[in-house]
Design an enzyme around this catalytic site. Structure first.
Site, PDB file in Angstrom:
ATOM      1  N   LYS A  86       0.836  -1.200   0.000  1.00  0.00           N
ATOM      2  CA  LYS A  86       0.000   0.000   0.000  1.00  0.00           C
ATOM      3  C   LYS A  86       0.875   1.256   0.000  1.00  0.00           C
ATOM      4  CE  LYS A  86      -3.742  -2.337   2.594  1.00  0.00           C
ATOM      5  NZ  LYS A  86      -4.550  -2.275   3.849  1.00  0.00           N
ATOM      6  N   TYR A  89     -12.371  -2.585  -2.705  1.00  0.00           N
ATOM      7  CA  TYR A  89     -12.858  -2.541  -1.323  1.00  0.00           C
ATOM      8  C   TYR A  89     -14.383  -2.518  -1.234  1.00  0.00           C
ATOM      9  CZ  TYR A  89      -8.166  -1.959   0.648  1.00  0.00           C
ATOM     10  OH  TYR A  89      -6.855  -2.160   1.048  1.00  0.00           O
ATOM     11  N   ASN A 109      -1.641  -0.164   7.615  1.00  0.00           N
ATOM     12  CA  ASN A 109      -1.039  -1.486   7.849  1.00  0.00           C
ATOM     13  C   ASN A 109      -0.239  -2.001   6.651  1.00  0.00           C
ATOM     14  OD1 ASN A 109      -3.201  -2.144   6.246  1.00  0.00           O
ATOM     15  ND2 ASN A 109      -4.238  -3.430   7.763  1.00  0.00           N
ATOM     16  N   HIS A 114      -1.723  -5.491   1.684  1.00  0.00           N
ATOM     17  CA  HIS A 114      -2.975  -6.220   1.483  1.00  0.00           C
ATOM     18  C   HIS A 114      -2.642  -7.612   0.984  1.00  0.00           C
ATOM     19  CE1 HIS A 114      -6.968  -7.354  -0.056  1.00  0.00           C
ATOM     20  NE2 HIS A 114      -6.303  -7.850  -1.090  1.00  0.00           N
ATOM     21  N   GLU A 140      -9.724 -10.875  -7.233  1.00  0.00           N
ATOM     22  CA  GLU A 140      -8.841  -9.709  -7.128  1.00  0.00           C
ATOM     23  C   GLU A 140      -7.777  -9.716  -8.228  1.00  0.00           C
ATOM     24  OE1 GLU A 140      -9.341  -9.112  -2.284  1.00  0.00           O
ATOM     25  OE2 GLU A 140      -7.410  -9.774  -3.070  1.00  0.00           O
TER      26      GLU A 140
END
Ligand code: IDP
Ligand code: MG
Length: 149
Positions: free
Chosen positions: A9, A49, A112, A115, A126
């Site tokens: 990310k 998402y 965080n 992913h 995905e």
């Protein structure tokens, strides 16, 4: 063969953790079959998402993933989904075990830095969302004979 979509990310890329993420999954034994860097368009972030639409953190989550470039990749191998989730660690870094990426390199759930797909079905979906089929490279790692029984 199962596939996991992994994203470093924006915070992970900015903090110089791209190599660490790749290295840990690679050393575990998995096969990288696609990788690219991109600035995520809002429409792609919203699709990725979609399962979280309506939650309190959704808008912030979409803004976060679009805030700076990401590195997105596809990993293949036996039990790749569960093994990569284990390498990544719990969603909230303060619950993530030491030795996991989030447990070693993150503090807050909204930053965080990585992913990973959470089921084989979501992995396939995905991968299809982020990559065209021709972007995936079919190959075998020479060490796989020593990895699998
Ligand atoms: P996962 O990334 O471990 O699969 P999910 O529950 O699918 O976790 O949530 C997706 C992402 O949404 C998380 O990685 C995190 O960045 C963010 N997120 C989840 N819960 C919260 C929250 O309570 N506050 C802020 N961000 C959250
Ligand atoms: Mg998830």
């Amino acid at each position: 063969m199962d596939r996991s979509l992994v994203i470093v990310k924006p915070d992970g890329v900015q903090r110089g953790l791209t190599g660490e993420v790749i290295s840990r999954i690679e050393r575990r034994g998995y096969r990288l079959v696609a990788v690219k860097m991109l600035q995520v368009p809002r429409s792609l972030a919203e699709s990725h998402y979609a399962v979280h639409a309506g939650k309190s953190f959704y808008d912030g989550l979409v803004s976060y993933i679009c805030s700076s470039p990401v590195v997105v990749m596809v990993w293949e191998g036996k039990k790749v989904i569960e093994a990569v989730r284990q390498v990544v660690g719990a969603t909230n870094p303060t619950n993530a075990a030491p030795g996991t990426l989030r447990g070693d390199y993150a503090v807050e759930v909204g930053r965080n830095h990585v992913h990973a797909s959470d089921s084989p079905e979501n992995g396939q979906a995905e991968v299809a969302l982020w990559f065209r089929p021709e972007e995936l490279v079919a190959w075998e790692r020479i060490g796989e004979n020593w990895l699998y029984e």
